[in-house]
Design a protein around this motif. Structure first.
Motif, PDB file in Angstrom:
ATOM      1  N   GLY A  85      12.604   2.581  41.603  1.00 26.77           N
ATOM      2  CA  GLY A  85      13.242   1.923  42.732  1.00 26.77           C
ATOM      3  C   GLY A  85      14.679   2.350  42.931  1.00 26.77           C
ATOM      4  O   GLY A  85      15.245   2.177  44.017  1.00 26.77           O
ATOM      5  N   GLU A  86      15.267   2.942  41.904  1.00 27.19           N
ATOM      6  CA  GLU A  86      16.658   3.376  41.992  1.00 27.19           C
ATOM      7  C   GLU A  86      16.793   4.799  42.532  1.00 27.19           C
ATOM      8  O   GLU A  86      17.875   5.217  42.922  1.00 27.19           O
ATOM      9  CB  GLU A  86      17.320   3.287  40.617  1.00 27.19           C
ATOM     10  N   VAL A  87      15.722   5.582  42.524  1.00 26.33           N
ATOM     11  CA  VAL A  87      15.822   6.983  42.959  1.00 26.33           C
ATOM     12  C   VAL A  87      15.081   7.249  44.271  1.00 26.33           C
ATOM     13  O   VAL A  87      15.245   8.309  44.879  1.00 26.33           O
ATOM     14  CB  VAL A  87      15.277   7.944  41.872  1.00 26.33           C
ATOM     15  N   VAL A  88      14.267   6.308  44.721  1.00 25.67           N
ATOM     16  CA  VAL A  88      13.490   6.507  45.943  1.00 25.67           C
ATOM     17  C   VAL A  88      14.400   6.474  47.177  1.00 25.67           C
ATOM     18  O   VAL A  88      15.390   5.731  47.225  1.00 25.67           O
ATOM     19  CB  VAL A  88      12.388   5.439  46.063  1.00 25.67           C
ATOM     20  N   LEU A  89      14.061   7.305  48.161  1.00 30.78           N
ATOM     21  CA  LEU A  89      14.763   7.317  49.439  1.00 30.78           C
ATOM     22  C   LEU A  89      13.896   6.642  50.498  1.00 30.78           C
ATOM     23  O   LEU A  89      12.678   6.542  50.335  1.00 30.78           O
ATOM     24  CB  LEU A  89      15.068   8.761  49.851  1.00 30.78           C
ATOM     25  N   PRO A  90      14.477   6.178  51.580  1.00 32.10           N
ATOM     26  CA  PRO A  90      13.700   5.486  52.624  1.00 32.10           C
ATOM     27  C   PRO A  90      12.534   6.346  53.139  1.00 32.10           C
ATOM     28  O   PRO A  90      12.671   7.556  53.315  1.00 32.10           O
ATOM     29  CB  PRO A  90      14.735   5.238  53.726  1.00 32.10           C
ATOM     30  N   ASN A  91      11.390   5.718  53.337  1.00 35.02           N
ATOM     31  CA  ASN A  91      10.195   6.341  53.922  1.00 35.02           C
ATOM     32  C   ASN A  91       9.535   7.408  53.042  1.00 35.02           C
ATOM     33  O   ASN A  91       8.733   8.198  53.524  1.00 35.02           O
ATOM     34  CB  ASN A  91      10.514   6.951  55.301  1.00 35.02           C
ATOM     35  N   GLU A  92       9.877   7.441  51.754  1.00 39.04           N
ATOM     36  CA  GLU A  92       9.229   8.394  50.863  1.00 39.04           C
ATOM     37  C   GLU A  92       7.901   7.842  50.341  1.00 39.04           C
ATOM     38  O   GLU A  92       7.694   6.631  50.248  1.00 39.04           O
ATOM     39  CB  GLU A  92      10.130   8.727  49.672  1.00 39.04           C
TER      40      GLU A  92
END
Length: 236
Positions: A85-92
């Motif tokens: 949850g800390e490395v994900v970018l929007p809409n990935e």
């Protein structure tokens, strides 16, 4: 090997994915340089993430709790999911290498003796060698559950020429454990199975054992798209 073939296939179709490598105790020291060479060869955006790190803030703890609920409290709170949850970018979307085990016959390497009794063979494979002395109640529950599944799936009448070990891994391992892993990741990022195609599995099941079983087949798939990528870190 599975994820390597998946990355090659995605890039072969004109898409450059953003890559992630789970480090810490999930990345053996002998693979550190291999990952580095892969990263340099691919030239894709890449991030390292250590799931062993315990991030001390509310968002991390809330994601752990959500992941635990998403799996029906069957696995325990996951630091891996929360750190994602800390490395994900929007809409990935997180594309897992799941399904590669089905193609390369993961369970066939166990060399388990098959008796021809589907219920007992399925149940024995399910228990694995880790359960040394299962109780009578446990064995009865597993066998009754297996019998019900075989009837509902129509496998009690016809195996459709599929090896029982492939069938169990596909239907039970991937259908249960694999699905639960997807649920676990959902609070942090939507994830999908990379190799999720019945025609693909059927094609692999039709290969002779010496062409299919083991990781070599995944390297051959990779080489169809990127031969140099398939050779990184592979000892001949």
């Amino acid at each position: 090997m599975d994820t390597r073939a998946l990355i090659a296939g995605i890039r072969g179709n004109g898409v450059n994915p953003r890559l992630i490598t789970w480090t810490g105790n999930r990345l053996p020291k002998k693979e550190v340089n291999v990952v580095l060479k892969m990263k340099e060869h691919l030239g894709c955006e890449h991030v390292y993430m250590d799931p062993s790190l315990l991030l001390e803030h509310d968002r991390f703890n809330e994601l752990r709790k959500a992941g635990n609920k998403a799996t029906g409290f069957s696995r325990g709170p996951s630091r891996l999911t929360a750190n994602m949850g800390e490395v994900v970018l929007p809409n990935e979307v997180f594309v897992r290498g799941f399904g590669g085990e089905v193609i390369r016959g993961f369970y066939n390497r166990h060399k388990s003796a098959m008796t021809g009794n589907l219920v007992k063979d399925f149940a024995n494979l399910y228990k694995t060698s880790r359960i040394k002395e299962p109780s009578e109640a446990f064995t009865k529950f597993v066998e009754e559950s297996t019998r019900g599944f075989l009837e509902r799936a129509n496998y009690d009448k016809n195996l459709f020429n599929i090896d029982i070990r492939d069938l169990l891994y596909w239907e039970q391992r991937m259908g249960m454990w694999g699905a639960n892993m997807l649920n676990e990741m959902d609070p942090a990022i939507y994830s999908i199975v990379g190799f999720n195609s019945r025609p693909l599995y059927e094609a692999s099941f039709g290969l002779k054992s010496n062409k299919r079983l083991g990781s070599e087949i995944m390297l051959k798939i990779t080489a169809q798209y990127d031969k140099a990528f398939s050779e990184i870190g592979v000892v001949s």
